[in-house]
Design a protein around this motif. Sequence first.
Motif: not given
Length: 110
Positions: A1-30
């Motif tokens: 599964m394409p689960i990627f980790e993202y770090e929030c630049k505001d609070c530093g929280f790291i969360s894993g997100h499922l990104v299937m297509k480029p448009s998913d990336r734009r909907k991601l939030a901490c």
Amino acid sequence: MPIFEYECKDCGFISGHLVMKPSDRRKLACRDCGGKKIRKIMSRFASHKSEGQRLDEFKPSDARGDTFYKDDRNIGLWAQKRAQQMGLDLGDSFKETLEKGRSRKILDNL
Ligand SMILES: [Zn+2]
């Protein structure tokens, strides 16, 4: 599964997100503060595994001992895994509930 980790630049929280297509990336939030300024990270932090890693490695068929149930970070993991296998999206409210249940343990490890 394409689960990627993202770090929030505001609070530093790291969360894993499922990104299937480029448009998913734009909907991601901490998941902690809801901030949109998040960046993909390649290396992992600290000693605890990310949600994505735990989910990937978790096998519902494995025997689960006391240590599994004593670990707050495993709360809801089984449900998440099942949903992942079935291709279901459990929704943000479910994830929020999970994060709340796990947050005490996560904070202990920081
Ligand atoms: Zn944040």
